[in-house]
Design a protein around this motif. Structure first.
Motif, PDB file in Angstrom:
ATOM      1  N   GLN A 107       0.814  -1.234   0.000  1.00  0.00           N
ATOM      2  CA  GLN A 107       0.000   0.000   0.000  1.00  0.00           C
ATOM      3  C   GLN A 107       0.839   1.272   0.000  1.00  0.00           C
ATOM      4  O   GLN A 107       0.358   2.332   0.360  1.00  0.00           O
ATOM      5  CB  GLN A 107      -0.950  -0.031   1.199  1.00  0.00           C
ATOM      6  N   TYR A 108       2.093   1.152  -0.386  1.00  0.00           N
ATOM      7  CA  TYR A 108       2.988   2.303  -0.494  1.00  0.00           C
ATOM      8  C   TYR A 108       3.105   3.079   0.822  1.00  0.00           C
ATOM      9  O   TYR A 108       3.039   4.299   0.861  1.00  0.00           O
ATOM     10  CB  TYR A 108       2.514   3.256  -1.616  1.00  0.00           C
ATOM     11  N   GLN A 109       3.239   2.340   1.933  1.00  0.00           N
ATOM     12  CA  GLN A 109       3.391   3.016   3.221  1.00  0.00           C
ATOM     13  C   GLN A 109       4.622   2.516   3.952  1.00  0.00           C
ATOM     14  O   GLN A 109       4.718   2.596   5.166  1.00  0.00           O
ATOM     15  CB  GLN A 109       2.144   2.765   4.085  1.00  0.00           C
ATOM     16  N   ALA A 110       5.588   1.967   3.185  1.00  0.00           N
ATOM     17  CA  ALA A 110       6.736   1.347   3.832  1.00  0.00           C
ATOM     18  C   ALA A 110       7.858   2.361   4.051  1.00  0.00           C
ATOM     19  O   ALA A 110       7.978   3.346   3.333  1.00  0.00           O
ATOM     20  CB  ALA A 110       7.241   0.201   2.980  1.00  0.00           C
ATOM     21  N   VAL A 111       8.678   2.091   5.096  1.00  0.00           N
ATOM     22  CA  VAL A 111       9.885   2.891   5.324  1.00  0.00           C
ATOM     23  C   VAL A 111      11.101   1.970   5.166  1.00  0.00           C
ATOM     24  O   VAL A 111      10.967   0.746   5.211  1.00  0.00           O
ATOM     25  CB  VAL A 111       9.886   3.531   6.738  1.00  0.00           C
ATOM     26  N   ALA A 112      12.276   2.566   4.992  1.00  0.00           N
ATOM     27  CA  ALA A 112      13.481   1.790   4.685  1.00  0.00           C
ATOM     28  C   ALA A 112      13.765   0.698   5.720  1.00  0.00           C
ATOM     29  O   ALA A 112      14.177  -0.412   5.383  1.00  0.00           O
ATOM     30  CB  ALA A 112      14.678   2.727   4.552  1.00  0.00           C
ATOM     31  N   GLU A 113      13.522   1.006   6.999  1.00  0.00           N
ATOM     32  CA  GLU A 113      13.821   0.040   8.065  1.00  0.00           C
ATOM     33  C   GLU A 113      12.971  -1.224   7.949  1.00  0.00           C
ATOM     34  O   GLU A 113      13.324  -2.265   8.494  1.00  0.00           O
ATOM     35  CB  GLU A 113      13.575   0.655   9.459  1.00  0.00           C
ATOM     36  N   ASP A 114      11.856  -1.124   7.258  1.00  0.00           N
ATOM     37  CA  ASP A 114      10.952  -2.270   7.155  1.00  0.00           C
ATOM     38  C   ASP A 114      11.609  -3.467   6.455  1.00  0.00           C
ATOM     39  O   ASP A 114      11.269  -4.616   6.729  1.00  0.00           O
ATOM     40  CB  ASP A 114       9.678  -1.889   6.391  1.00  0.00           C
ATOM     41  N   ILE A 115      12.560  -3.193   5.554  1.00  0.00           N
ATOM     42  CA  ILE A 115      13.187  -4.294   4.818  1.00  0.00           C
ATOM     43  C   ILE A 115      13.972  -5.183   5.783  1.00  0.00           C
ATOM     44  O   ILE A 115      13.802  -6.410   5.805  1.00  0.00           O
ATOM     45  CB  ILE A 115      14.121  -3.766   3.698  1.00  0.00           C
ATOM     46  N   ASP A 116      14.803  -4.559   6.619  1.00  0.00           N
ATOM     47  CA  ASP A 116      15.601  -5.355   7.556  1.00  0.00           C
ATOM     48  C   ASP A 116      14.731  -5.965   8.654  1.00  0.00           C
ATOM     49  O   ASP A 116      15.007  -7.067   9.133  1.00  0.00           O
ATOM     50  CB  ASP A 116      16.715  -4.505   8.169  1.00  0.00           C
ATOM     51  N   LEU A 117      13.696  -5.255   9.017  1.00  0.00           N
ATOM     52  CA  LEU A 117      12.779  -5.783  10.033  1.00  0.00           C
ATOM     53  C   LEU A 117      12.135  -7.079   9.531  1.00  0.00           C
ATOM     54  O   LEU A 117      12.059  -8.081  10.248  1.00  0.00           O
ATOM     55  CB  LEU A 117      11.696  -4.725  10.327  1.00  0.00           C
ATOM     56  N   LEU A 118      11.741  -7.055   8.266  1.00  0.00           N
ATOM     57  CA  LEU A 118      11.119  -8.217   7.644  1.00  0.00           C
ATOM     58  C   LEU A 118      12.089  -9.406   7.638  1.00  0.00           C
ATOM     59  O   LEU A 118      11.746 -10.532   7.994  1.00  0.00           O
ATOM     60  CB  LEU A 118      10.742  -7.824   6.206  1.00  0.00           C
ATOM     61  N   MET A 119      13.325  -9.124   7.251  1.00  0.00           N
ATOM     62  CA  MET A 119      14.354 -10.158   7.207  1.00  0.00           C
ATOM     63  C   MET A 119      14.590 -10.722   8.602  1.00  0.00           C
ATOM     64  O   MET A 119      14.724 -11.924   8.792  1.00  0.00           O
ATOM     65  CB  MET A 119      15.652  -9.558   6.647  1.00  0.00           C
ATOM     66  N   ASP A 120      14.638  -9.829   9.589  1.00  0.00           N
ATOM     67  CA  ASP A 120      14.883 -10.235  10.966  1.00  0.00           C
ATOM     68  C   ASP A 120      13.781 -11.182  11.450  1.00  0.00           C
ATOM     69  O   ASP A 120      14.059 -12.219  12.071  1.00  0.00           O
ATOM     70  CB  ASP A 120      14.926  -8.963  11.830  1.00  0.00           C
ATOM     71  N   ILE A 121      12.548 -10.875  11.144  1.00  0.00           N
ATOM     72  CA  ILE A 121      11.439 -11.739  11.578  1.00  0.00           C
ATOM     73  C   ILE A 121      11.542 -13.096  10.893  1.00  0.00           C
ATOM     74  O   ILE A 121      11.448 -14.145  11.537  1.00  0.00           O
ATOM     75  CB  ILE A 121      10.070 -11.081  11.267  1.00  0.00           C
ATOM     76  N   ALA A 122      11.781 -13.069   9.565  1.00  0.00           N
ATOM     77  CA  ALA A 122      11.892 -14.336   8.825  1.00  0.00           C
ATOM     78  C   ALA A 122      13.013 -15.200   9.421  1.00  0.00           C
ATOM     79  O   ALA A 122      12.840 -16.404   9.645  1.00  0.00           O
ATOM     80  CB  ALA A 122      12.144 -14.064   7.345  1.00  0.00           C
ATOM     81  N   ASN A 123      14.158 -14.578   9.722  1.00  0.00           N
ATOM     82  CA  ASN A 123      15.285 -15.326  10.280  1.00  0.00           C
ATOM     83  C   ASN A 123      14.954 -15.920  11.644  1.00  0.00           C
ATOM     84  O   ASN A 123      15.482 -16.969  12.019  1.00  0.00           O
ATOM     85  CB  ASN A 123      16.516 -14.423  10.423  1.00  0.00           C
ATOM     86  N   ASN A 124      14.082 -15.248  12.375  1.00  0.00           N
ATOM     87  CA  ASN A 124      13.730 -15.757  13.704  1.00  0.00           C
ATOM     88  C   ASN A 124      12.644 -16.820  13.671  1.00  0.00           C
ATOM     89  O   ASN A 124      12.439 -17.530  14.647  1.00  0.00           O
ATOM     90  CB  ASN A 124      13.307 -14.604  14.612  1.00  0.00           C
ATOM     91  N   ILE A 125      11.940 -16.935  12.561  1.00  0.00           N
ATOM     92  CA  ILE A 125      10.965 -18.023  12.421  1.00  0.00           C
ATOM     93  C   ILE A 125      11.712 -19.292  12.005  1.00  0.00           C
ATOM     94  O   ILE A 125      11.546 -20.354  12.585  1.00  0.00           O
ATOM     95  CB  ILE A 125       9.893 -17.692  11.354  1.00  0.00           C
ATOM     96  N   GLU A 126      12.579 -19.133  11.008  1.00  0.00           N
ATOM     97  CA  GLU A 126      13.278 -20.281  10.415  1.00  0.00           C
ATOM     98  C   GLU A 126      13.996 -21.109  11.479  1.00  0.00           C
ATOM     99  O   GLU A 126      14.776 -20.591  12.277  1.00  0.00           O
ATOM    100  CB  GLU A 126      14.301 -19.788   9.377  1.00  0.00           C
ATOM    101  N   GLY A 127      13.681 -22.404  11.480  1.00  0.00           N
ATOM    102  CA  GLY A 127      14.377 -23.324  12.378  1.00  0.00           C
ATOM    103  C   GLY A 127      13.886 -23.304  13.814  1.00  0.00           C
ATOM    104  O   GLY A 127      14.383 -24.055  14.651  1.00  0.00           O
TER     105      GLY A 127
END
Ligand SMILES: Cc1cc2nc3c(=O)[nH]c(=O)nc-3n(C[C@H](O)[C@H](O)[C@H](O)COP(=O)(O)O)c2cc1C
Ligand code: SF4
Ligand code: FES
Lengths: 154, 432
Positions: B374-394
């Motif tokens: 929805q075009y409401q993202a900020v730059a930090e959201d990219i790393d935040l997303l990666m961080d969450i994915a990494n914490n789910i995996e395994g």
């Protein structure tokens, strides 16, 4: 509450499973196919037939998306909007049906004829976009095909 | 539906064995006339351990997603057991982009039944359950018809073909839940419980269905068994890729001219599958991205596809996996943010909710991706997303958590530019 034929089927199935609890899904399917949905009364009936507490049955019924505690409309249209269908235009199909019936996913038309749902992949990605009404799949959809389909169902 | 659409002559070199080009094969008379149930007869003349040995040497790997060696899995089953042993055939087929097992139910159901019988004989099982997703009502009836015919002809039931081997096959209908394709969830579902995955160990070979030794195999895996017995492990192991041999049902969907399920040897070049088998991309557009094996597998960039083949080693080296061999093609105009948001929405909806990282993580990822969409993202959201994915995996009970994390991780790694572009657009978007 089950028909005689279904009662016999249950007795046959008892030989196939070591516990009566394992007959729960098959019995719930039989009831739902007979009555259209699973009322509290019919779930309790299944419980007495299989010796399973009602609380357990309710837990199971609420887990699975295809088991319904009430039937809201005559026809339930399931439009797949997962990736493969999305790439081939399921968004347009959904929008068209919404406009035609005047409802959004999750709603029922006032004459109780139609209800609409967005669903996950139905294993028909090669013939996307697609929708299902009950057990029937309608594939390679176009807006014209959708119109014809809706008109054909009375 | 689409049993292998017409294909260029050059590609006809492979003579199909899982879905042969024989109309009417679903009828038992046709199946028998075409050599059906001969593999069962042959297997019954071997010792059970010889059948397992044959499957081991064939190098067949599971077609349900993890490519686990089937013979090895079978050898985990205890030879002697006080308890009954069970086979579960997994026909839940709910991985987005996957529509192959359905073709077997429709076009060659007896092959599946024959494979189930051979597997039961090899591992000493007296009962098999074929679990099929609830939405496949029509295909369940097709398989049931074939099963009834097989019973009537003495192939299923007591004292099969006059031997001491008896086994019963029961079709168990699911009721709408992606998670029930996970093997331990599938067993709970058969037992009449909510489809929650179980903590492993114990593994199914020791403690599975009703606490008894159990093996779970995919529908396509089991359908390869008669082919192996009939042609021998040597023949089979020489088809396709050495470490991952055999015929493979490859589904191609998305932006291609000729979508469908194609039977081919493993190890075919991905680009050839897309352009020759599936007829190329409409409008001759470029390919932006490809999901090679169902939505849980890591996304590949369109410009990295050269040289990649449909087998376990090649896709691993490319940073993805074969999964269910359900290829999804996305052309150069595709909005990948919309794709990854939809995929993540799927895992968030289908998470069973038992483990916190999966239950909470998938919904967080979905909400963040919605901001991008929805075009409401900020730059930090990219790393935040990666961080969450990494914490789910395994960190979860079953692999659904990983399946939710991988698409997001691969998307950020390989298409960071798309996310950055969306952040930029979020900040500079002129609202009309
Ligand atoms: C979330 C999830 C869903 C799965 N869905 C399926 C499925 O629909 N069909 C299937 O065969 N395997 C599915 N699997 C894999 C099974 O757990 C299991 O590995 C497989 O059935 C084993 O068969 P194979 O060794 O013959 O491949 C799924 C796994 C996970 C984690
Ligand atoms: S990983 Fe997700 S789906 Fe699997 S058990 Fe945990 S919460 Fe359930
Ligand atoms: S994505 Fe719609 S049927 Fe698979």
């Amino acid at each position: 509450m089950l028909t005689e034929e279904n009662k016999n089927k249950v007795e046959e199935l008892r030989k196939r499973y070591p516990t009566s609890q394992a007959l729960l899904l098959p019995v719930l399917w039989m009831i739902q196919e007979q009555e259209g949905s699973l009322s509290e009364e019919s779930m309790k009936y299944a419980g007495s037939l299989l010796n399973i507490p009602y609380s357990h049955i309710l837990g199971v019924v609420t887990f699975y998306t295809m088991l319904h505690r009430k039937s809201s409309a005559r026809y339930r249209i399931d439009v797949c909007t997962n990736v493969s269908c999305m790439l081939r235009g399921s968004g347009k199909i959904l929008e068209h049906i919404e406009k035609r019936l005047g409802i959004k996913p999750g709603e029922v038309t006032s004459d109780k004829k139609w209800t609409l749902e967005e669903t996950e992949c139905l294993g028909s990605c090669g013939t996307a976009p697609m929708l299902a009404i009950g057990d029937e799949y309608y594939e390679n959809l176009t807006l014209e095909k959708v119109d014809k389909l809706l008109e054909s169902l009375q | 539906m689409n049993l292998q659409p017409a294909q260029p002559e050059k590609l006809n070199a492979w003579e199909r064995v899982i879905l042969p080009d024989v109309p009417g094969l679903q009828k038992i008379d046709f199946y028998l006339a075409n050599g059906g149930y001969k593999a069962l007869k042959k297997a019954l003349e071997l010792k059970p351990e010889e059948v397992i040995e044959e499957v081991k040497k064939s190098n067949l790997r599971g077609r349900g997603g993890a490519c686990f060696p089937t013979g090895l899995k079978w050898s985990f089953m205890p030879k002697k057991s006080d308890k009954p042993k069970y086979l579960c055939v997994n026909g839940d087929e709910s991985e987005p982009g996957t529509f192959k097992d359905r073709q077997i139910f429709e076009f060659n159901p007896h092959l599946l039944i024959e494979g189930t019988l051979i597997a039961c004989y090899a591992m000493g099982m007296t009962a098999a359950y074929i679990y099929i997703r609830g939405e496949y009502g029509k295909w369940i009836r097709m398989l049931q018809k074939a099963l009834d015919d097989a019973c009537a002809n003495g192939f299923v039931g007591d004292k099969i073909l006059g031997t001491d081997f008896s086994t019963h096959i029961t079709i168990h209908r699911g009721a709408g839940a992606y998670i029930c394709g996970e093997e331990s969830s599938l067993m709970n579902s058969i037992e009449g419980q909510r489809g929650y995955p179980r903590v492993k160990p114990p593994f199914p070979a020791q403690n599975g269905l009703w606490g008894c030794p159990t093996t779970i195999n995919n529908v396509e895996t089991i359908s390869n068994i008669p082919v192996i017995i009939k042609n021998g492990w040597k023949w089979y192991s020489q088809v396709g890729a050495v470490k991952h041999p055999g015929p493979l049902l490859v589904g191609v969907s998305g932006h291609v001219n000729n979508p469908g399920v194609f039977e081919m040897p493993t190890g075919e070049p991905l680009l050839e599958i897309i352009h020759k088998w599936a007829g190329g991309v409409p409008g001759n557009k470029g390919i932006k991205a490809v999901i090679p094996g169902g939505s849980s597998t890591m996304m590949l960039r369109g410009d990295q596809l050269e040289g990649i083949r449909m087998d376990v080693d090649s896709l691993k080296a490319a940073g993805s996996s074969v999964g269910t061999a359900g290829i999804i093609v996305m052309d150069s105009d595709t909005d990948l943010i919309q794709v990854i948001t939809r995929i993540t929405e799927f895992y968030y909806r289908e998470s069973c909710g038992q483990c916190t990282p999966c239950r909470e993580g998938t919904v967080w990822m979905y909400k963040i991706l919605k901001r991008f969409e929805q075009y409401q993202a900020v730059a930090e959201d990219i790393d935040l997303l990666m961080d969450i994915a990494n914490n789910i995996e395994g960190n979860t009970i079953c692999a659904l958590g990983d399946a939710a994390a991988w698409p997001v991780q691969s998307m950020i790694r390989r298409f960071r530019d798309e996310f950055e572009k969306r952040v930029h657009e979020s900040q500079h978007r002129v609202v009309a």
